[in-house]
Design an enzyme around this catalytic site. Structure first.
Site, PDB file in Angstrom:
ATOM      1  CG  ASP A   8      75.395  10.009  18.601  1.00 45.45           C
ATOM      2  OD1 ASP A   8      75.559   9.820  19.826  1.00 45.45           O
ATOM      3  OD2 ASP A   8      75.757   9.190  17.736  1.00 45.45           O
ATOM      4  CD  GLU A  10      78.841   6.429  16.218  1.00 48.78           C
ATOM      5  OE1 GLU A  10      79.702   5.720  16.798  1.00 48.78           O
ATOM      6  OE2 GLU A  10      77.642   6.438  16.523  1.00 48.78           O
ATOM      7  CG  HIS A  58      82.205   3.580  13.994  1.00 50.80           C
ATOM      8  ND1 HIS A  58      82.988   3.246  12.914  1.00 50.80           N
ATOM      9  CD2 HIS A  58      83.070   3.960  14.972  1.00 50.80           C
ATOM     10  CE1 HIS A  58      84.256   3.426  13.211  1.00 50.80           C
ATOM     11  NE2 HIS A  58      84.351   3.834  14.469  1.00 50.80           N
ATOM     12  CG  HIS A 153      76.308   2.610  17.757  1.00 52.86           C
ATOM     13  ND1 HIS A 153      76.389   3.204  18.994  1.00 52.86           N
ATOM     14  CD2 HIS A 153      75.813   1.375  17.968  1.00 52.86           C
ATOM     15  CE1 HIS A 153      75.964   2.341  19.919  1.00 52.86           C
ATOM     16  NE2 HIS A 153      75.610   1.227  19.306  1.00 52.86           N
ATOM     17  CG  ASP A 158      72.999   6.269  17.022  1.00 54.29           C
ATOM     18  OD1 ASP A 158      72.241   5.508  16.382  1.00 54.29           O
ATOM     19  OD2 ASP A 158      74.063   5.881  17.540  1.00 54.29           O
TER      20      ASP A 158
END
Length: 236
Positions: A8, A10, A58, A153, A158
């Site tokens: 994942d 960001e 985030h 997040h 995640d």
């Protein structure tokens, strides 16, 4: 058996082509659908500020990222970590687009050049649960994965949640893995598996279903001129 890396990211915003950059990468390794603990986590200096809307998602401040390495500095290590693995991503097009742009800027080939394949869990979920919400949070709720710690997040958190979601989504593969383990370690005889630990539900037919079944059998028997095998077995 192929290593699997649940990944994942960001980012500073939504558009890699528009100049947005990756600020965090989280990776969780699976082998035989079990977490190995061999994870990777990077915070990155994107050389630009995050959009206000992205910050709300985030919560990673621009100041926090100032002393973090740039993507080009971690790219060789990341490439070797991901090499030949199946990469599992939720909404893969987004993350792969950003990773490929970062790899391009750092002078490396795209992700697909050095990984085995990319699996999109969003596409899997849409196929399994058509017409339903299939965000990561929605899947955690539906599949019983505890996401109570996810207030914002975060790439590593995640990825950890997605790893659990993926294992739940593919739980039917367990039987195949048991068979694989027997075949790989068995030689000729194979390991014995105690099937008493498996609780299989027994779904009995209702009276209506039995009657409908008997009617179909009678029609087949009539069409064959009374030559069906089961009638002979019943009378013997």
């Amino acid at each position: 058996m192929t290593r699997q890396i649940v990944l994942d990211t960001e980012t500073t915003g939504l558009s890699a082509e528009g100049g947005d950059r990756i600020i965090e990468i989280g990776c969780v390794e699976l082998f035989a659908r079990k977490r190995t603990g061999n994870n990777k986590h990077y915070y990155l200096n994107p050389e630009r500020e995050s959009h206000e809307d992205a910050l709300k998602v985030h919560g990673i401040s621009n100041e926090f990222l100032l002393d973090k390495p740039k993507f080009a500095a971690v790219a060789p290590e990341l490439i070797e970590y991901l090499r030949d693995a199946e990469i599992i991503i939720h909404n893969a097009a987004f993350d792969v687009g950003f990773l490929n742009k970062e790899l391009e800027l750092a002078g490396h080939p795209p992700l697909q050049h050095f990984v085995a394949c990319v699996t999109d869990t969003l596409a899997m979920a849409k196929e399994l649960f058509p017409g339903k919400r299939n965000s990561l949070d929605a899947l955690c709720d539906r599949l019983g994965v505890d996401n109570s710690s996810r207030t914002l997040h975060g790439a590593l958190l995640d990825a950890e949640l997605l790893a659990e979601v993926y294992i739940h989504l593919t739980r039917g593969q367990d039987a195949l893995l048991i068979l694989d383990e027997v075949q790989e370690g068995s030689g000729t005889g194979g390991a014995r598996i105690d099937l008493r630990g498996f609780a299989l539900p027994v779904l009995r037919a209702s009276a209506q279903e039995i009657a409908a079944h008997e009617e179909i059998l009678a029609q087949i028997d009539k069409a064959s001129g009374g030559k069906t095998v089961w009638r002979a077995l019943q009378s013997s």
